[in-house]
Design an enzyme around this catalytic site. Sequence first.
Site, mmCIF file in Angstrom:
data_model
loop_
_atom_site.group_PDB
_atom_site.id
_atom_site.type_symbol
_atom_site.label_atom_id
_atom_site.label_comp_id
_atom_site.label_asym_id
_atom_site.label_seq_id
_atom_site.Cartn_x
_atom_site.Cartn_y
_atom_site.Cartn_z
ATOM 1 N N LYS A 87 -30.792 -59.072 75.566
ATOM 2 C CA LYS A 87 -30.681 -57.667 75.141
ATOM 3 C C LYS A 87 -31.568 -56.880 76.084
ATOM 4 O O LYS A 87 -31.342 -55.517 76.427
ATOM 5 C CB LYS A 87 -30.827 -57.647 73.775
ATOM 6 C CG LYS A 87 -29.775 -58.063 72.856
ATOM 7 C CD LYS A 87 -28.737 -57.275 72.928
ATOM 8 C CE LYS A 87 -27.358 -57.854 71.908
ATOM 9 N NZ LYS A 87 -26.324 -56.757 72.045
ATOM 10 N N GLU A 109 -29.273 -49.278 66.940
ATOM 11 C CA GLU A 109 -28.884 -50.222 65.832
ATOM 12 C C GLU A 109 -29.300 -51.549 66.190
ATOM 13 O O GLU A 109 -29.418 -51.828 67.445
ATOM 14 C CB GLU A 109 -27.366 -49.832 65.560
ATOM 15 C CG GLU A 109 -26.286 -50.828 66.609
ATOM 16 C CD GLU A 109 -26.615 -50.427 68.273
ATOM 17 O OE1 GLU A 109 -27.121 -49.392 68.536
ATOM 18 O OE2 GLU A 109 -26.371 -51.375 69.212
ATOM 19 N N SER A 375 -27.445 -66.819 75.804
ATOM 20 C CA SER A 375 -27.841 -65.456 75.581
ATOM 21 C C SER A 375 -29.009 -65.325 74.846
ATOM 22 O O SER A 375 -29.712 -64.318 75.185
ATOM 23 C CB SER A 375 -26.602 -64.910 74.851
ATOM 24 O OG SER A 375 -26.513 -65.264 73.631
#
Lengths: 391, 267
Positions: A87, A109, A375
């Site tokens: 991210k 968010e 991830s």
Amino acid sequence: MTEGRGRFGEFGGQYLPETLMPAIFELERAWDEAQKDAGFKAELDRLLRDYVGRPTPLTDATRLAKAVGLRRVLLKREDLAHTGAHKINNAIGQALLARRMGKRRIVAETGAGQHGVATATVCALLGLECVVYMGTLDIQRQAPNVFRMKLLGAEVREASSGSQTLKDAINEAIRDWVTNVRTTYYLLGSAMGPHPYPTIVRELQRVIGAEARAQSQALLGRLPDLVSACVGGGSNAIGMFAAFLDDAGVALRGVEAAGEGVATGKHAATITAGSVGVLHGAKTLVLQDEAGQIIEAHSISAGLDYPGVGPQHAALAKSGRAVYVSITDQEALDAVSLLARTEGVICALESAHAIADLHRLGAEDGDRDVAVCLSGRGDKDLDTIIKRLGK
Amino acid sequence: MTGLQRIARAFAQAKAEHRLAVVPYLTVGYPDRASTRGLLAAAVAGGADVIELGVPFSDPLADGTTVQRASEVALAHGVTLADCLAEAKAIVDGYDIPVVLMGYTNSLLRYGFARVADDARAAGVAGVIVVDLPVEEAGPLDAALVPAGIARIELLAPTTTEDRIARIAGAARGFVYCVSLTGVTGARTELPPDVGAFVGRVRAKAAVPAVLGFGISTPEHVASLRGVVDGVAVGSAVINVVTNAAPAARAEALRTYVASLVAAGRS
């Protein structure tokens, strides 16, 4: 009249209140200009290298490969990036863009909290004000990440409407954006939402696939036969896929969350079981009822617990260029254990969906080299994992 | 008479009476299915010129808390677009008043744009307001609505640029809906000071009446808008009036409230 810009086939577009349309056009222009600015790219590359720790390794997971019956399994180690997940790649790029646009206030968010932590981190680094919306339920189940965001100086606001999860946090973030549009940048965390977000996020996550592609060639002397990643909104997957889209010999595979099983209705397998709809600014595949009301998704992994999916994934599924399958909560939990015991890596529950799918790939045809995007790391999920595996 | 003709007639009549047109909004199925018809009748009795029927949606990203909660209640009662069309038909048949639907793209997309147009025409609906469908994405819906004689009511915001106002307001049908502020729906204590200038820019380009909405909640707000706009849309404040009244007194409270808005808009 045709539909608007930013389309991937029939999917995508800009389904937003009029108040936000000038802002979304401003974002498009700013992104286009930043792309042409060598200084922007240089600063992004510097931060990705010196702050995030890129490039992340591509690990040759020999014991895992043997366990699942595949020739080679290569793990793209986004779990080793700063803040513990992919991210951060997107958060840094968009925060630099926001600063360029003169916006000093960031809203975001978060579901699992990984995007919220990445955004809070970058805002601390760049000295930007940060407000993160998070569903009431997610605040309860991801307490460590809530604390991390606060420690980093972000304000965490509760989204208590609707299903009190990621989709409601997005609604609240958009409501904040529409209210404070003149001063505020909405730092969207996945490859979804209105154009140009799916493109911006893909391009900022492309670094995953670009590195993995070069590292595969160095390691194997050729490209992998198949590239896979988990898909919620789909940002790590689209970043991984982006670098391989033109390699006809490389199969692409996205792994969705089947929750308690697609047949039970308690799942987040949007591509597998969804239909065409408009949610959060884009036409895409969504989970909905006959009347078009969005259905609550279910997954043990908060990061995959979303009833929509990025529009480019919907298009890749429709064209057949990528194949999408789904993995249940239990299979993902088992995969966390398998990876931990074979490779000494505790992965996030999101990533575990892609690991679990390797069993099927091995059973179908083991004579393949597969590159998987790992991830994120699993620290944030330990509570959930203890509750389910500790019994 | 078509829905669009009813809109034109309603605004002409308000203008002839030297007052602002009053456009109350109510979420269909709030607070329960059975009371919607009586509440709408009360709004008409109070002098409503146009009725806005809220189509409940699970993810109303342009709505504040009041309409969000009303939508959740309506959805818990199982209210669908078909129910909203049925309520619209009852009001049009009963009172010969223009009715517009207000909601989100996905409800219409799922129902099918062509079917929306057919059924809205059959119900006598004058127009639809789709808050998350900007003009760039409206082509397919317009292709269905225009032949059916139904207007897609255009929204304009304080952030809308001059050239965009000209393009959107110039082609608008029925009326244009000016969003008073940057933000979501919901009653406010004060309206933004620059609202007159914004509406003036829109009215200079629009061939149809301009209605102002978002935030308007008191007769004083309405009085301050005399000469500034052609009509006022009042939603969250209407829902609050219904919510705050005892069940047996809701209709009368709503009638009185709408009448106070109509009176305040009289020059």
